[in-house]
Each structure stands twice: as C-alpha cells, then as structure tokens.
Design a protein around this motif. Structure first.
Motif, PDB file in Angstrom:
ATOM      1  N   HIS A  55     -16.341 -30.250  17.080  1.00  0.00           N
ATOM      2  CA  HIS A  55     -18.039 -30.493  16.839  1.00  0.00           C
ATOM      3  C   HIS A  55     -19.141 -29.724  17.591  1.00  0.00           C
ATOM      4  O   HIS A  55     -18.496 -28.968  18.405  1.00  0.00           O
ATOM      5  CB  HIS A  55     -18.310 -31.948  17.562  1.00  0.00           C
ATOM      6  N   TYR A  61     -23.321 -30.009  25.870  1.00  0.00           N
ATOM      7  CA  TYR A  61     -22.338 -30.240  26.598  1.00  0.00           C
ATOM      8  C   TYR A  61     -22.297 -28.783  27.288  1.00  0.00           C
ATOM      9  O   TYR A  61     -21.432 -29.660  29.352  1.00  0.00           O
ATOM     10  CB  TYR A  61     -20.980 -31.124  26.010  1.00  0.00           C
ATOM     11  N   ALA A  65     -20.948 -30.375  20.242  1.00  0.00           N
ATOM     12  CA  ALA A  65     -20.616 -30.318  21.808  1.00  0.00           C
ATOM     13  C   ALA A  65     -20.836 -29.028  22.322  1.00  0.00           C
ATOM     14  O   ALA A  65     -21.114 -29.316  23.876  1.00  0.00           O
ATOM     15  CB  ALA A  65     -19.056 -30.466  21.163  1.00  0.00           C
ATOM     16  N   PRO A  74     -19.837 -39.758  22.800  1.00  0.00           N
ATOM     17  CA  PRO A  74     -21.219 -39.341  21.882  1.00  0.00           C
ATOM     18  C   PRO A  74     -22.464 -39.655  21.583  1.00  0.00           C
ATOM     19  O   PRO A  74     -22.390 -41.252  21.556  1.00  0.00           O
ATOM     20  CB  PRO A  74     -20.200 -38.606  20.401  1.00  0.00           C
ATOM     21  N   HIS A  99     -14.678 -35.240  21.808  1.00  0.00           N
ATOM     22  CA  HIS A  99     -16.389 -34.874  21.509  1.00  0.00           C
ATOM     23  C   HIS A  99     -17.185 -33.836  21.804  1.00  0.00           C
ATOM     24  O   HIS A  99     -17.661 -33.403  21.498  1.00  0.00           O
ATOM     25  CB  HIS A  99     -17.088 -36.112  21.519  1.00  0.00           C
ATOM     26  N   VAL A 100     -15.786 -33.112  23.170  1.00  0.00           N
ATOM     27  CA  VAL A 100     -16.346 -31.687  23.492  1.00  0.00           C
ATOM     28  C   VAL A 100     -16.437 -30.373  23.579  1.00  0.00           C
ATOM     29  O   VAL A 100     -16.242 -29.616  23.672  1.00  0.00           O
ATOM     30  CB  VAL A 100     -17.137 -32.602  25.335  1.00  0.00           C
ATOM     31  N   ASN A 101     -15.723 -30.637  22.708  1.00  0.00           N
ATOM     32  CA  ASN A 101     -14.758 -29.498  22.061  1.00  0.00           C
ATOM     33  C   ASN A 101     -15.662 -28.732  20.987  1.00  0.00           C
ATOM     34  O   ASN A 101     -15.080 -29.210  20.007  1.00  0.00           O
ATOM     35  CB  ASN A 101     -12.924 -29.786  21.582  1.00  0.00           C
TER      36      ASN A 101
END
Length: 224
Positions: A36, A42, A39, A223, A30-32
């Motif tokens: 997303h 982040y 993301a 997330p 979810h931090v890519n």
C-alpha cells in the motif's frame, strides 16, 4: 565472535525470549509500503524516533565542549565549530535536527488525527503523544538560547514575554524560566541549560517508554 559474545550473555541473563518478543512482532499488512503506497504515512512516527536518537547522541557530544555561562557559551560553540574535528557537522546535525524532529512529529500527529487513531482504546496514547509534542517544543525553545548569540538572546526575550502573558501564572512561569524576571542573563542561561539537558530529557524518556509500551500492547491502528 559476536555470536559467542551473545551466547555468553544469553546464558547468564536469558535475553533471547525478550529479544524474540520484540523482533517477532507481526506488522499489519496495511503499513507495508510494498502493498500500500499510503503506508508511507505510518513511517512518520519511526522517523521522529530516529531523529530523536540522533538529537540525543549529538547533544551528548556537544555537552563535552559546551560551557553554560555567559562569558564562555558563545566561545565554546565557536571553538566546537572551528577547532574540533567534525564539530561543525555534529552541531549542524543537532541544529537542523531540532527543526526536523518538530516537522516529523507534527506530520505524525496529523496522521494519527485524520485517521482517527486517537479513538478508543488509544485515547491515553494520544494524550501522551500531545505531551511529547510539548516536550519537544520545550527542548527547541530552551536549546535556542544556548549558543548565546544576538538572535538567540532577543528571541528568548520574546519567548519569555509570551510566557509572561499566560493568565494568572505568567509571571511565575517567566521567573521560573529566567531566574531574574527583569533580564535575560546568567541565571537564564544556566536554567535553560539544566532544563534542556536534564529535566525535559527525563520527561521525554519516560513519556516515550510509556508511548511504546502502549503501542506494543494495543498494536498499530487500522487504515483510514
């Protein structure tokens, strides 16, 4: 050549396990940003750290020329900007970076707050992050006086009056920061320089180390 040097060091201090433990850490999907678009929020923490590194490096360069006394402070800054090769660029990076790091840290704090990343088990890391925010504000406030120009002088007077308005301990805070409570002068400049270059960076390094250790141990929050 670099590989031979690495092998030579690794043979003596065995750094490969430590490096692999850092580099091989998996990042949640979810931090890519490729998966997303959200993301990108982040990235605020990493950008804050990157700007902080630039502030540290540029500040180290500035201290090679800066003279922290009321007779030569402004002259040393002027000399740095006008006579030293790339001095104006380095000072500009430090000047604008001081504002940008606060913006990025504020955005990072908002991301953590609105995504609930301060909740169990990350309460302690939230407290450390808040302390880091105040340390950054302190670095900005103490660094503002160092050029010793009219704007810095009068802005510091306003800041000290605000500090003096703190209930019960206001006068003590002003005296601690200014030295002479009646005037912004030589003692104030020397104390601000010491706080800006020694005391607050020491607190910054300690809090950042603790912050990263907890992130490493607890992982990146999920997330929204």
């Amino acid at each position: 050549m670099l590989q031979r040097l690495y092998d030579w060091v690794d043979e003596r201090v065995d750094i490969t396990p430590l490096w692999r433990d850092i580099a091989d850490h998996e990042v949640p999907e979810h931090v890519n940003p490729a998966h997303h678009f959200s993301a990108f929020v982040y990235c605020f923490g990493g950008l804050t750290f990157f700007i902080t590194v630039i502030q540290i490096l540029s500040g180290m360069f500035l201290t090679m020329y800066y003279v922290p006394d009321i007779e030569n402070a402004w002259k040393s800054v002027y000399y740095l900007q006008r006579e030293v090769a790339y001095g104006q660029i380095v000072r500009g990076m430090h000047h604008w970076g001081a504002s940008l790091v606060i913006v990025m840290l504020f955005l990072h704090t908002l991301r953590v707050f609105f995504q609930g990343a301060y909740k169990k088990p990350r309460e302690l890391n939230w407290v450390i992050g808040v302390l880091l925010f105040f340390v950054m504000l302190g670095l900005g406030f103490t660094g503002y006086l160092l050029p010793w120009d009219n704007k810095a002088y009068f802005a510091t007077q306003v800041g000290l009056e605000i500090a003096a308005a703190t209930p019960f301990i206001g006068d003590a805070i002003r005296t601690l920061l200014a030295g002479d409570p009646s005037i912004v002068g030589a003692q104030t400049l020397t104390r601000f320089f010491a706080i800006h270059v020694f005391f607050l960076p020491a607190a910054l390094f300690g809090l950042m180390a603790f912050h990263f250790i907890l992130i490493r141990k607890q992982g990146i929050s999920g997330p929204l």
